[in-house]
Design a protein around this motif. Structure first.
Motif, PDB file in Angstrom:
ATOM      1  N   ASP A  88      -2.886   6.724  -0.871  1.00  0.00           N
ATOM      2  CA  ASP A  88      -2.398   5.354  -1.008  1.00  0.00           C
ATOM      3  C   ASP A  88      -0.697   5.500  -1.635  1.00  0.00           C
ATOM      4  OD1 ASP A  88      -3.087   2.507  -1.623  1.00  0.00           O
ATOM      5  OD2 ASP A  88      -2.283   3.077  -4.232  1.00  0.00           O
ATOM      6  N   GLY A  89      -0.213   6.649  -2.167  1.00  0.00           N
ATOM      7  CA  GLY A  89       0.929   6.857  -2.353  1.00  0.00           C
ATOM      8  C   GLY A  89       1.807   8.132  -1.553  1.00  0.00           C
ATOM      9  N   ILE A  90       1.433   7.293  -0.125  1.00  0.00           N
ATOM     10  CA  ILE A  90       1.554   8.648   1.087  1.00  0.00           C
ATOM     11  C   ILE A  90       2.380   6.956   2.452  1.00  0.00           C
ATOM     12  CG2 ILE A  90       1.504   9.742   2.627  1.00  0.00           C
ATOM     13  CD1 ILE A  90      -0.718  10.910   0.904  1.00  0.00           C
ATOM     14  N   THR A  91       3.145   7.084   2.579  1.00  0.00           N
ATOM     15  CA  THR A  91       3.870   5.695   3.600  1.00  0.00           C
ATOM     16  C   THR A  91       3.362   6.460   5.051  1.00  0.00           C
ATOM     17  OG1 THR A  91       5.881   8.116   4.527  1.00  0.00           O
ATOM     18  CG2 THR A  91       6.485   6.119   2.673  1.00  0.00           C
ATOM     19  N   THR A 132      17.070   4.385  -2.838  1.00  0.00           N
ATOM     20  CA  THR A 132      15.402   4.018  -1.782  1.00  0.00           C
ATOM     21  C   THR A 132      15.114   5.138  -1.209  1.00  0.00           C
ATOM     22  OG1 THR A 132      16.892   3.413   0.107  1.00  0.00           O
ATOM     23  CG2 THR A 132      16.324   1.917  -1.064  1.00  0.00           C
ATOM     24  N   GLU A 133      16.184   6.508  -1.833  1.00  0.00           N
ATOM     25  CA  GLU A 133      15.108   7.596  -0.900  1.00  0.00           C
ATOM     26  C   GLU A 133      15.544   8.913  -1.989  1.00  0.00           C
ATOM     27  OE1 GLU A 133      17.324   8.156   2.501  1.00  0.00           O
ATOM     28  OE2 GLU A 133      16.152   6.693   3.433  1.00  0.00           O
ATOM     29  N   ALA A 134      14.816   9.795  -2.171  1.00  0.00           N
ATOM     30  CA  ALA A 134      14.892  10.962  -2.744  1.00  0.00           C
ATOM     31  C   ALA A 134      14.240  11.997  -2.746  1.00  0.00           C
ATOM     32  CB  ALA A 134      13.954  10.667  -4.045  1.00  0.00           C
ATOM     33  N   VAL A 135      14.877  13.503  -2.379  1.00  0.00           N
ATOM     34  CA  VAL A 135      14.042  14.725  -2.202  1.00  0.00           C
ATOM     35  C   VAL A 135      13.927  15.149  -4.069  1.00  0.00           C
ATOM     36  CG1 VAL A 135      14.203  16.945  -1.209  1.00  0.00           C
ATOM     37  CG2 VAL A 135      15.052  15.008  -0.006  1.00  0.00           C
ATOM     38  N   GLY A 156       1.227  30.671  -8.264  1.00  0.00           N
ATOM     39  CA  GLY A 156       2.196  29.739  -7.678  1.00  0.00           C
ATOM     40  C   GLY A 156       3.245  29.415  -6.256  1.00  0.00           C
ATOM     41  N   SER A 157       3.241  27.858  -6.162  1.00  0.00           N
ATOM     42  CA  SER A 157       4.273  27.268  -4.572  1.00  0.00           C
ATOM     43  C   SER A 157       5.401  27.087  -5.017  1.00  0.00           C
ATOM     44  CB  SER A 157       2.630  26.782  -3.944  1.00  0.00           C
ATOM     45  OG  SER A 157       3.175  25.864  -4.438  1.00  0.00           O
ATOM     46  N   ARG A 158       5.873  26.631  -4.110  1.00  0.00           N
ATOM     47  CA  ARG A 158       7.034  25.294  -3.940  1.00  0.00           C
ATOM     48  C   ARG A 158       7.149  24.274  -3.373  1.00  0.00           C
ATOM     49  NH1 ARG A 158      10.724  30.425  -4.310  1.00  0.00           N
ATOM     50  NH2 ARG A 158      10.188  30.351  -2.459  1.00  0.00           N
ATOM     51  N   VAL A 159       7.237  23.246  -3.264  1.00  0.00           N
ATOM     52  CA  VAL A 159       7.267  21.484  -2.196  1.00  0.00           C
ATOM     53  C   VAL A 159       7.932  21.025  -2.154  1.00  0.00           C
ATOM     54  CG1 VAL A 159       4.280  21.667  -1.882  1.00  0.00           C
ATOM     55  CG2 VAL A 159       5.415  20.911  -3.891  1.00  0.00           C
ATOM     56  N   ARG A 160       7.953  20.968  -1.837  1.00  0.00           N
ATOM     57  CA  ARG A 160       9.635  19.916  -1.387  1.00  0.00           C
ATOM     58  C   ARG A 160       8.958  18.461  -1.233  1.00  0.00           C
ATOM     59  NH1 ARG A 160      15.528  19.813   0.687  1.00  0.00           N
ATOM     60  NH2 ARG A 160      15.976  18.273   2.144  1.00  0.00           N
ATOM     61  N   VAL A 161       9.204  17.911  -1.697  1.00  0.00           N
ATOM     62  CA  VAL A 161       8.983  16.313  -1.613  1.00  0.00           C
ATOM     63  C   VAL A 161       9.556  15.527  -1.552  1.00  0.00           C
ATOM     64  CG1 VAL A 161       7.322  14.403  -2.749  1.00  0.00           C
ATOM     65  CG2 VAL A 161       6.975  16.805  -3.508  1.00  0.00           C
ATOM     66  N   SER A 162       9.891  14.471  -0.229  1.00  0.00           N
ATOM     67  CA  SER A 162      10.264  14.067   0.015  1.00  0.00           C
ATOM     68  C   SER A 162       9.757  12.610   0.052  1.00  0.00           C
ATOM     69  CB  SER A 162      10.709  13.622   1.766  1.00  0.00           C
ATOM     70  OG  SER A 162      11.563  14.470   2.065  1.00  0.00           O
ATOM     71  N   LEU A 163      10.060  11.226  -0.737  1.00  0.00           N
ATOM     72  CA  LEU A 163      10.256  10.152  -0.777  1.00  0.00           C
ATOM     73  C   LEU A 163      10.467   8.989  -0.400  1.00  0.00           C
ATOM     74  CD1 LEU A 163       9.622  11.532  -3.931  1.00  0.00           C
ATOM     75  CD2 LEU A 163       7.702  10.582  -4.266  1.00  0.00           C
ATOM     76  N   LYS A 165      11.274   4.747  -1.176  1.00  0.00           N
ATOM     77  CA  LYS A 165      11.132   3.389  -2.190  1.00  0.00           C
ATOM     78  C   LYS A 165      11.081   2.174  -1.547  1.00  0.00           C
ATOM     79  CE  LYS A 165      11.922   1.466  -6.156  1.00  0.00           C
ATOM     80  NZ  LYS A 165      13.104   1.712  -7.574  1.00  0.00           N
ATOM     81  N   VAL A 166       8.809   1.382  -1.550  1.00  0.00           N
ATOM     82  CA  VAL A 166       8.875   0.598  -1.106  1.00  0.00           C
ATOM     83  C   VAL A 166       8.203  -0.226  -2.050  1.00  0.00           C
ATOM     84  CG1 VAL A 166       7.036   0.723   1.255  1.00  0.00           C
ATOM     85  CG2 VAL A 166       8.235   2.243   1.379  1.00  0.00           C
ATOM     86  N   ASP A 167       9.122  -1.416  -1.678  1.00  0.00           N
ATOM     87  CA  ASP A 167       8.026  -2.315  -2.992  1.00  0.00           C
ATOM     88  C   ASP A 167       7.857  -1.874  -4.123  1.00  0.00           C
ATOM     89  OD1 ASP A 167       7.750  -4.382  -0.212  1.00  0.00           O
ATOM     90  OD2 ASP A 167       5.580  -3.408   0.009  1.00  0.00           O
ATOM     91  N   ASP A 168       9.504  -1.826  -4.547  1.00  0.00           N
ATOM     92  CA  ASP A 168       8.992  -0.706  -6.346  1.00  0.00           C
ATOM     93  C   ASP A 168       8.421   0.190  -6.253  1.00  0.00           C
ATOM     94  OD1 ASP A 168      11.467  -2.563  -6.741  1.00  0.00           O
ATOM     95  OD2 ASP A 168      10.166  -4.098  -7.360  1.00  0.00           O
ATOM     96  N   ARG A 169       7.599   0.499  -5.322  1.00  0.00           N
ATOM     97  CA  ARG A 169       6.725   2.066  -5.868  1.00  0.00           C
ATOM     98  C   ARG A 169       7.386   3.286  -4.308  1.00  0.00           C
ATOM     99  NH1 ARG A 169       1.215   1.736  -3.509  1.00  0.00           N
ATOM    100  NH2 ARG A 169       0.981   3.957  -4.468  1.00  0.00           N
ATOM    101  N   TRP A 170       7.575   3.806  -5.512  1.00  0.00           N
ATOM    102  CA  TRP A 170       7.884   5.491  -4.684  1.00  0.00           C
ATOM    103  C   TRP A 170       6.798   6.051  -3.929  1.00  0.00           C
ATOM    104  CZ3 TRP A 170      12.555   7.228  -4.276  1.00  0.00           C
ATOM    105  CH2 TRP A 170      13.959   6.429  -4.655  1.00  0.00           C
TER     106      TRP A 170
END
Length: 178
Positions: A88-91, A132-135, A156-163, A165-170
């Motif tokens: 639900d939280g994914i484009t 409207t966009e973030a990394v 441990g791990s590192r992840v890069r998350v691209s987001l 903003k759609v209808d006031d939700r990231w």
């Protein structure tokens, strides 16, 4: 030209408005007020943009942290419902990729090996943000247990998350291991 013409010409020059010190002071005061109003407007606009940028950074980091945990943590007993809720939280297109990966690989493997994965976010930092966009870069700890290895194993791990903003939700647009 007669003396009368010269007198008329002199009188006309004298009738031209003469700017007094009081009038000049009023004009200068009005110009200073307008200049100050414009400067205050620019400063307010810049301050407002800074506030919006800070709000976007904060919201994006929070959303990336919550969503990464939802996407990567699961218990074999209810892996299907947990990871389906995370979708639900994914484009759009990334949601399709994620759902296929869960259905074809993660859920069957988790059930077969009785995997439980717990995820905690150790650190998070915005790489770039717009309204409207973030990394966001996340540092995660993953603790895994299974039927074969009941003792918890932490990595441990590192992840890069691209987001986006759609209808006031990231929403997560991409999650990439780094």
């Amino acid at each position: 030209m007669t003396d009368n013409d010269v007198d008329t010409s002199t009188e006309q020059r004298r009738k031209l408005p003469v700017v007094t010190k009081a009038t000049a002071l009023k004009i200068v005061t009005a110009l200073v007020i307008v200049a100050l109003a414009v400067a205050v407007g620019f400063l307010w606009y810049g301050h407002r943009q800074d506030q919006l940028a800070e709000q976007a950074r904060s919201e994006a980091v929070d959303a990336a942290s919550r969503q990464a945990v939802a996407m990567l943590a699961y218990d074999f007993a209810n892996v299907d419902s947990q990871l389906a809720a995370a979708a639900d939280g994914i484009t759009g297109s990334f949601r399709d990729e994620y759902t296929a990966l869960v259905e074809e690989t993660i859920a069957p493997g988790a059930k077969e090996k009785q995997l439980t994965v717990q995820v905690t976010v150790q650190a998070a930092a915005p790489v770039s943000t717009t309204p409207t966009e973030a990394v966001v870069l996340l540092y995660l700890n993953q603790t895994t247990t299974s039927a074969d290895a009941p003792d918890a194993r932490t990595s441990g791990s590192r992840v890069r998350v691209s987001l986006q903003k759609v209808d006031d939700r990231w929403l997560v647009d991409q999650l990439t291991p780094v």
